[in-house]
Write a protein that holds these residues in place. Structure first.
Motif, PDB file in Angstrom:
ATOM      1  N   GLN A  62       0.591  -1.084  -0.459  1.00  0.00           N
ATOM      2  CA  GLN A  62      -0.202  -0.087  -0.093  1.00  0.00           C
ATOM      3  C   GLN A  62       1.264   1.428  -0.064  1.00  0.00           C
ATOM      4  O   GLN A  62       0.491   2.082  -0.422  1.00  0.00           O
ATOM      5  N   GLU A  63       1.651   1.100   1.570  1.00  0.00           N
ATOM      6  CA  GLU A  63       2.630   1.992   0.823  1.00  0.00           C
ATOM      7  C   GLU A  63       3.125   2.842  -0.688  1.00  0.00           C
ATOM      8  O   GLU A  63       3.689   3.536  -1.451  1.00  0.00           O
ATOM      9  N   LYS A  64       3.539   1.307  -1.046  1.00  0.00           N
ATOM     10  CA  LYS A  64       4.503   1.260  -2.565  1.00  0.00           C
ATOM     11  C   LYS A  64       3.548   2.759  -3.592  1.00  0.00           C
ATOM     12  O   LYS A  64       4.549   3.024  -4.352  1.00  0.00           O
ATOM     13  N   THR A  65       2.829   1.354  -4.011  1.00  0.00           N
ATOM     14  CA  THR A  65       1.384   2.240  -4.347  1.00  0.00           C
ATOM     15  C   THR A  65       0.943   3.345  -4.262  1.00  0.00           C
ATOM     16  O   THR A  65       1.102   4.371  -5.118  1.00  0.00           O
ATOM     17  N   GLY A  66       0.669   3.760  -3.000  1.00  0.00           N
ATOM     18  CA  GLY A  66       0.714   5.922  -2.751  1.00  0.00           C
ATOM     19  C   GLY A  66       1.964   5.650  -2.750  1.00  0.00           C
ATOM     20  O   GLY A  66       1.270   7.368  -4.103  1.00  0.00           O
ATOM     21  N   LYS A  67       3.410   5.574  -2.715  1.00  0.00           N
ATOM     22  CA  LYS A  67       4.577   6.684  -3.069  1.00  0.00           C
ATOM     23  C   LYS A  67       4.526   6.830  -4.509  1.00  0.00           C
ATOM     24  O   LYS A  67       5.211   7.891  -5.338  1.00  0.00           O
ATOM     25  N   LEU A  68       3.953   5.686  -5.387  1.00  0.00           N
ATOM     26  CA  LEU A  68       4.174   5.390  -6.639  1.00  0.00           C
ATOM     27  C   LEU A  68       3.167   6.753  -7.410  1.00  0.00           C
ATOM     28  O   LEU A  68       3.237   7.204  -8.717  1.00  0.00           O
ATOM     29  N   LYS A  69       2.058   6.256  -6.893  1.00  0.00           N
ATOM     30  CA  LYS A  69       0.954   7.076  -7.529  1.00  0.00           C
ATOM     31  C   LYS A  69       0.878   8.797  -7.131  1.00  0.00           C
ATOM     32  O   LYS A  69       1.032   9.221  -8.607  1.00  0.00           O
ATOM     33  N   LEU A  70       1.973   9.182  -6.187  1.00  0.00           N
ATOM     34  CA  LEU A  70       1.727  10.694  -5.832  1.00  0.00           C
ATOM     35  C   LEU A  70       2.719  11.279  -6.554  1.00  0.00           C
ATOM     36  O   LEU A  70       2.643  12.330  -7.077  1.00  0.00           O
ATOM     37  N   ILE A  71       4.193   9.457  -7.295  1.00  0.00           N
ATOM     38  CA  ILE A  71       4.805  10.872  -7.926  1.00  0.00           C
ATOM     39  C   ILE A  71       4.538  11.114  -9.413  1.00  0.00           C
ATOM     40  O   ILE A  71       4.345  11.858  -9.620  1.00  0.00           O
ATOM     41  N   ASP A  72       3.809   9.705  -9.787  1.00  0.00           N
ATOM     42  CA  ASP A  72       3.179  10.604 -11.203  1.00  0.00           C
ATOM     43  C   ASP A  72       2.124  11.133 -11.322  1.00  0.00           C
ATOM     44  O   ASP A  72       2.092  12.451 -12.173  1.00  0.00           O
ATOM     45  N   GLU A  77       0.928  16.093 -13.500  1.00  0.00           N
ATOM     46  CA  GLU A  77       0.152  17.994 -13.484  1.00  0.00           C
ATOM     47  C   GLU A  77       1.442  18.550 -13.558  1.00  0.00           C
ATOM     48  O   GLU A  77       0.939  19.959 -13.484  1.00  0.00           O
ATOM     49  N   GLY A  78       2.488  18.175 -13.729  1.00  0.00           N
ATOM     50  CA  GLY A  78       4.067  19.385 -14.342  1.00  0.00           C
ATOM     51  C   GLY A  78       4.528  20.451 -13.371  1.00  0.00           C
ATOM     52  O   GLY A  78       4.672  21.234 -13.287  1.00  0.00           O
ATOM     53  N   LYS A  79       3.885  19.778 -11.507  1.00  0.00           N
ATOM     54  CA  LYS A  79       4.225  20.373 -10.771  1.00  0.00           C
ATOM     55  C   LYS A  79       5.752  20.418 -10.072  1.00  0.00           C
ATOM     56  O   LYS A  79       6.427  21.036  -9.555  1.00  0.00           O
ATOM     57  N   SER A  80       6.322  19.068 -10.465  1.00  0.00           N
ATOM     58  CA  SER A  80       7.750  19.109 -10.614  1.00  0.00           C
ATOM     59  C   SER A  80       8.281  17.693 -11.536  1.00  0.00           C
ATOM     60  O   SER A  80       7.548  17.002 -11.907  1.00  0.00           O
ATOM     61  N   THR A  81       9.619  18.034 -11.646  1.00  0.00           N
ATOM     62  CA  THR A  81      10.359  17.350 -12.797  1.00  0.00           C
ATOM     63  C   THR A  81      10.555  15.450 -11.808  1.00  0.00           C
ATOM     64  O   THR A  81       9.722  15.084 -10.738  1.00  0.00           O
ATOM     65  N   LEU A  82      10.196  13.769 -12.606  1.00  0.00           N
ATOM     66  CA  LEU A  82      10.361  13.050 -11.961  1.00  0.00           C
ATOM     67  C   LEU A  82      11.523  13.564 -10.942  1.00  0.00           C
ATOM     68  O   LEU A  82      11.157  12.189  -9.841  1.00  0.00           O
ATOM     69  N   LYS A  83      12.818  13.639 -10.650  1.00  0.00           N
ATOM     70  CA  LYS A  83      14.085  13.612 -10.019  1.00  0.00           C
ATOM     71  C   LYS A  83      13.220  14.213  -8.959  1.00  0.00           C
ATOM     72  O   LYS A  83      13.502  13.709  -7.389  1.00  0.00           O
ATOM     73  N   ASP A  84      12.569  14.773  -8.481  1.00  0.00           N
ATOM     74  CA  ASP A  84      11.871  16.178  -7.884  1.00  0.00           C
ATOM     75  C   ASP A  84      11.386  14.530  -6.685  1.00  0.00           C
ATOM     76  O   ASP A  84      10.869  15.632  -5.882  1.00  0.00           O
ATOM     77  N   ALA A  85       9.975  14.737  -7.370  1.00  0.00           N
ATOM     78  CA  ALA A  85       9.102  14.217  -7.104  1.00  0.00           C
ATOM     79  C   ALA A  85       9.125  13.139  -6.403  1.00  0.00           C
ATOM     80  O   ALA A  85       9.121  12.544  -5.032  1.00  0.00           O
ATOM     81  N   ILE A  86      10.554  12.179  -6.721  1.00  0.00           N
ATOM     82  CA  ILE A  86      11.034  11.066  -6.312  1.00  0.00           C
ATOM     83  C   ILE A  86      11.768  11.733  -4.506  1.00  0.00           C
ATOM     84  O   ILE A  86      11.729  10.753  -3.775  1.00  0.00           O
ATOM     85  N   LYS A  87      11.990  12.787  -4.660  1.00  0.00           N
ATOM     86  CA  LYS A  87      13.179  12.911  -3.386  1.00  0.00           C
ATOM     87  C   LYS A  87      12.142  13.463  -2.350  1.00  0.00           C
ATOM     88  O   LYS A  87      11.895  12.827  -1.521  1.00  0.00           O
ATOM     89  N   LYS A  88      10.873  13.956  -3.326  1.00  0.00           N
ATOM     90  CA  LYS A  88       9.690  14.948  -1.494  1.00  0.00           C
ATOM     91  C   LYS A  88       9.012  13.660  -0.968  1.00  0.00           C
ATOM     92  O   LYS A  88       8.786  13.971  -0.497  1.00  0.00           O
ATOM     93  N   VAL A  89       9.128  12.138  -2.106  1.00  0.00           N
ATOM     94  CA  VAL A  89       8.645  11.534  -1.704  1.00  0.00           C
ATOM     95  C   VAL A  89       9.271  10.810  -0.192  1.00  0.00           C
ATOM     96  O   VAL A  89       9.096   9.983   0.404  1.00  0.00           O
ATOM     97  N   GLY A  90      10.428  10.643  -0.189  1.00  0.00           N
ATOM     98  CA  GLY A  90      11.515  10.156   0.602  1.00  0.00           C
ATOM     99  C   GLY A  90      12.430   8.894   0.091  1.00  0.00           C
ATOM    100  O   GLY A  90      12.932   8.159   1.088  1.00  0.00           O
ATOM    101  N   ILE A  91      12.022   8.321  -1.098  1.00  0.00           N
ATOM    102  CA  ILE A  91      12.931   7.158  -2.189  1.00  0.00           C
ATOM    103  C   ILE A  91      13.754   7.717  -2.543  1.00  0.00           C
ATOM    104  O   ILE A  91      13.934   8.894  -3.445  1.00  0.00           O
ATOM    105  N   SER A  92      14.019   6.691  -3.138  1.00  0.00           N
ATOM    106  CA  SER A  92      15.846   6.787  -3.617  1.00  0.00           C
ATOM    107  C   SER A  92      15.050   6.834  -5.214  1.00  0.00           C
ATOM    108  O   SER A  92      14.313   6.114  -5.519  1.00  0.00           O
ATOM    109  N   GLU A  93      15.895   6.775  -6.883  1.00  0.00           N
ATOM    110  CA  GLU A  93      15.694   6.951  -7.418  1.00  0.00           C
ATOM    111  C   GLU A  93      15.949   5.008  -8.066  1.00  0.00           C
ATOM    112  O   GLU A  93      14.615   4.579  -8.691  1.00  0.00           O
ATOM    113  N   GLN A  94      16.497   4.648  -7.672  1.00  0.00           N
ATOM    114  CA  GLN A  94      17.078   3.581  -7.932  1.00  0.00           C
ATOM    115  C   GLN A  94      15.638   2.384  -7.199  1.00  0.00           C
ATOM    116  O   GLN A  94      15.086   1.241  -7.618  1.00  0.00           O
ATOM    117  N   THR A  95      14.931   2.696  -5.748  1.00  0.00           N
ATOM    118  CA  THR A  95      14.096   2.336  -5.872  1.00  0.00           C
ATOM    119  C   THR A  95      12.964   2.519  -6.337  1.00  0.00           C
ATOM    120  O   THR A  95      12.445   1.431  -6.216  1.00  0.00           O
TER     121      THR A  95
END
Length: 155
Positions: A62-72, A77-95
């Motif tokens: 559920q947490e994984k799905t929630g974080k992936l959905k938030l990043i997506d 919506e164009g609020k941030s780039t992929l890298k920035d969204a990943i950092k905001k969620v608190g996981i690494s790019e590799q994860t």
């Protein structure tokens, strides 16, 4: 005469080179010791924060799905780039890419996940409907084409 004179000057040079090039015994490396560090006494809050920062986190599906959905949503919506969204969620790019590769589904808000057993049946049904629609379209285009030929007097 000595042996050196019989062999000539080149033989003397080769003999001295062979003696000079004998390899020396390699030095043995001492076995590596395990590093042990003694940490100075700290307050329990500082050690808890330090261990939590270095501790590996395990996320539920559920947490994984929630974080992936938030990043997506942030990226689409164009609020941030992929890298920035990943950092905001608190996981690494590799994860992020590992989760995407393993197929953790991103479920839309009002969408229910489709059970895996029904996917094949749904796919077959969609293929049949696709064929039926293609035949209808081809039939309609043929009739329009023949009608246009009659109007233009080509047939």
């Amino acid at each position: 005469m000595s042996d050196e004179n019989n062999l000539g000057p080149a033989a003397v040079i080769e003999a001295t080179d062979a003696e000079a090039k004998t390899p020396a015994a390699k030095k043995q490396k001492p076995p590596q010791r395990q590093k042990t560090t003694v940490k100075p006494a700290q307050s329990s809050n500082a050690t808890a924060a330090e261990s939590q920062a270095t501790k590996r986190r395990s996320y539920s599906e559920q947490e994984k799905t929630g974080k992936l959905k938030l990043i997506d949503t942030q990226v689409t919506e164009g609020k941030s780039t992929l890298k920035d969204a990943i950092k905001k969620v608190g996981i690494s790019e590799q994860t992020y890419y590992n989760w995407k590769r393993t197929g953790t589904p991103v479920v839309q808000m009002n969408e229910k996940p489709v059970p895996a057993g029904d996917e094949l049946a749904d796919l077959v049904q969609l293929e049949n409907e696709n064929q039926r629609l293609r035949k209808l379209l081809a039939e309609k285009l043929r009739s329009e084409n023949s009608e246009l030929r009659k109007r233009l007097g080509l047939s």
